[in-house]
Design a protein around this motif. Sequence first.
Motif, PDB file in Angstrom:
ATOM      1  N   ALA A  28      31.806  39.945  34.580  1.00 34.29           N
ATOM      2  CA  ALA A  28      33.160  39.885  35.132  1.00 34.29           C
ATOM      3  C   ALA A  28      33.925  41.167  34.827  1.00 34.29           C
ATOM      4  O   ALA A  28      34.648  41.688  35.690  1.00 34.29           O
ATOM      5  CB  ALA A  28      33.907  38.681  34.568  1.00 34.29           C
ATOM      6  N   ALA A  29      33.759  41.691  33.606  1.00 31.74           N
ATOM      7  CA  ALA A  29      34.453  42.930  33.237  1.00 31.74           C
ATOM      8  C   ALA A  29      33.974  44.091  34.097  1.00 31.74           C
ATOM      9  O   ALA A  29      34.791  44.890  34.588  1.00 31.74           O
ATOM     10  CB  ALA A  29      34.224  43.224  31.756  1.00 31.74           C
ATOM     11  N   TRP A  30      32.662  44.174  34.316  1.00 34.20           N
ATOM     12  CA  TRP A  30      32.132  45.259  35.146  1.00 34.20           C
ATOM     13  C   TRP A  30      32.593  45.114  36.598  1.00 34.20           C
ATOM     14  O   TRP A  30      32.934  46.115  37.251  1.00 34.20           O
ATOM     15  CB  TRP A  30      30.605  45.258  35.065  1.00 34.20           C
TER      16      TRP A  30
ATOM     17  N   VAL B 272      38.789  39.362  29.815  1.00 38.82           N
ATOM     18  CA  VAL B 272      38.762  38.518  31.008  1.00 38.82           C
ATOM     19  C   VAL B 272      37.731  37.416  30.827  1.00 38.82           C
ATOM     20  O   VAL B 272      36.785  37.548  30.050  1.00 38.82           O
ATOM     21  CB  VAL B 272      38.443  39.344  32.276  1.00 38.82           C
ATOM     22  N   THR B 273      37.926  36.330  31.544  1.00 41.84           N
ATOM     23  CA  THR B 273      36.939  35.256  31.489  1.00 41.84           C
ATOM     24  C   THR B 273      35.692  35.672  32.265  1.00 41.84           C
ATOM     25  O   THR B 273      35.776  36.320  33.299  1.00 41.84           O
ATOM     26  CB  THR B 273      37.515  33.963  32.096  1.00 41.84           C
TER      27      THR B 273
ATOM     28  N   ASN C 208      33.584  41.102  27.176  1.00 40.81           N
ATOM     29  CA  ASN C 208      34.573  40.913  28.239  1.00 40.81           C
ATOM     30  C   ASN C 208      35.838  41.750  28.031  1.00 40.81           C
ATOM     31  O   ASN C 208      36.855  41.512  28.681  1.00 40.81           O
ATOM     32  CB  ASN C 208      34.937  39.437  28.372  1.00 40.81           C
ATOM     33  N   LEU C 209      35.759  42.744  27.144  1.00 37.47           N
ATOM     34  CA  LEU C 209      36.922  43.582  26.829  1.00 37.47           C
ATOM     35  C   LEU C 209      36.976  44.794  27.759  1.00 37.47           C
ATOM     36  O   LEU C 209      35.968  45.474  27.975  1.00 37.47           O
ATOM     37  CB  LEU C 209      36.841  44.056  25.378  1.00 37.47           C
TER      38      LEU C 209
ATOM     39  N   GLU D 225      42.339  36.531  29.389  1.00 41.30           N
ATOM     40  CA  GLU D 225      42.364  35.691  28.192  1.00 41.30           C
ATOM     41  C   GLU D 225      43.399  36.182  27.183  1.00 41.30           C
ATOM     42  O   GLU D 225      44.159  35.399  26.624  1.00 41.30           O
ATOM     43  CB  GLU D 225      40.981  35.669  27.541  1.00 41.30           C
ATOM     44  N   LYS D 226      43.404  37.504  26.946  1.00 36.58           N
ATOM     45  CA  LYS D 226      44.289  38.053  25.917  1.00 36.58           C
ATOM     46  C   LYS D 226      44.565  39.515  26.218  1.00 36.58           C
ATOM     47  O   LYS D 226      43.681  40.236  26.691  1.00 36.58           O
ATOM     48  CB  LYS D 226      43.658  37.919  24.521  1.00 36.58           C
TER      49      LYS D 226
END
Length: 407
Positions: free
Chosen positions: A332-334, A326-327, A380-381, A295-296
């Motif tokens: 999802a991040a894990w 992340v989306t 999600n960071l 995402e960023k």
Amino acid sequence: MTLRREEFVSIPESDLDGVSVDTLAVRAGQIRTDQLEHGDAIFPTSSFVYGSAAQAAARFSGEEPGNIYSRFTNPTVQAFEARIAAMEGGERAVATASGMAAILSICMSLLQSGDHVICSRGVFGTTNVLFQKYLARFGIETTFVSLTDLDEWQASVRSNTRMMFIETPSNPLCEVADMTALAALARASGALFVVDNCFCTPVLQRPFEFGADIVMHSATKYLDGQGRCLGGVVIGSSKLMEEVYGFLRSAGPTLSPFNAWVFLKGLETLPIRMRAHCENALELAHWLEQQPGVEKVFYAGLKDHPQHDLAARQQSGFGGVLSFTVTGGKDAAWAFIDATRMISITANLGDVKTTITHPGTTTHGRLSPEDREKAGITDNLIRLSVGIESLEDIRNDLRRGFAAFSS
């Protein structure tokens, strides 16, 4: 630079006037014994002996300089202090057992009950906890503000504001403070301006040149650079550091001689390591921007970063830490983090090895959900501390994360 003759047991400070940070990282602060060793000596001793009772009394009273007890006087520690002070451009440094011990030593020696601190929200999570929970028990109140909103800093100043504390770039969103503006506000308010320079080190940024009163480091990070041991250091004027030193002597959050020796070795390669970190991180940031599911990307080296131009003025490089979202939220991040194989899943940063972590449940996990939200620490960071491995190998490992994330 005038080259020193080998019979001298130390390098006179005047011989290092005007030399670069690269040279100071290798040469400043070395204390040679009468054996004229080429490498830095290590003094693993708890105490030092005296020629007489009168000399012992003179040492303890301060009438005669010299070593007393390694809680507050040790030649290896002093060598590290002298080197990092020279690199930062400060008068004196005081080394501590960890980066958090450095912050505690600053606060306990220079603040008192009834004082007010303004701290940026974008700091290491445990720094937030120290100010918000533990110092509050002693009557020191802290207001947390946006690192980049000068109006919010101005509006938070009180008659009892005694300290302004920042990290720049911030952890983990890589926001950059206008140090000149904050230093001017601190001076006008009668407050000390303290800068945590851990992310940049004096190789990339020298906060004293922008008006800082005190600069501090978690030496555990880039100053060591290889994840070997804990330490911290505080740098400032001789007057301020005498107060910090007095607290350290009494309370004992002391850096060990061995750890000081490790940091001396780390400083010797700091300039070339920081340039390698910066080069890899900048290329990786551009690459991450192009990946589906990102995402960023948060990195001051990117031209669309809100403080890119400011960072370019204050820093000679953009550092080795970046973050991205992340989306898909925390799951999802894990999944992304767990799919990596080479990159180390650890909360430490500044290592030659690339590390990855989920700030919301590690470095900033002790904050309340509300405080994490205010600090921009979303579920999600993901934070990367980019090492000096082959950039293509780092990319290939991150591709595993993207594969898991998209499956």
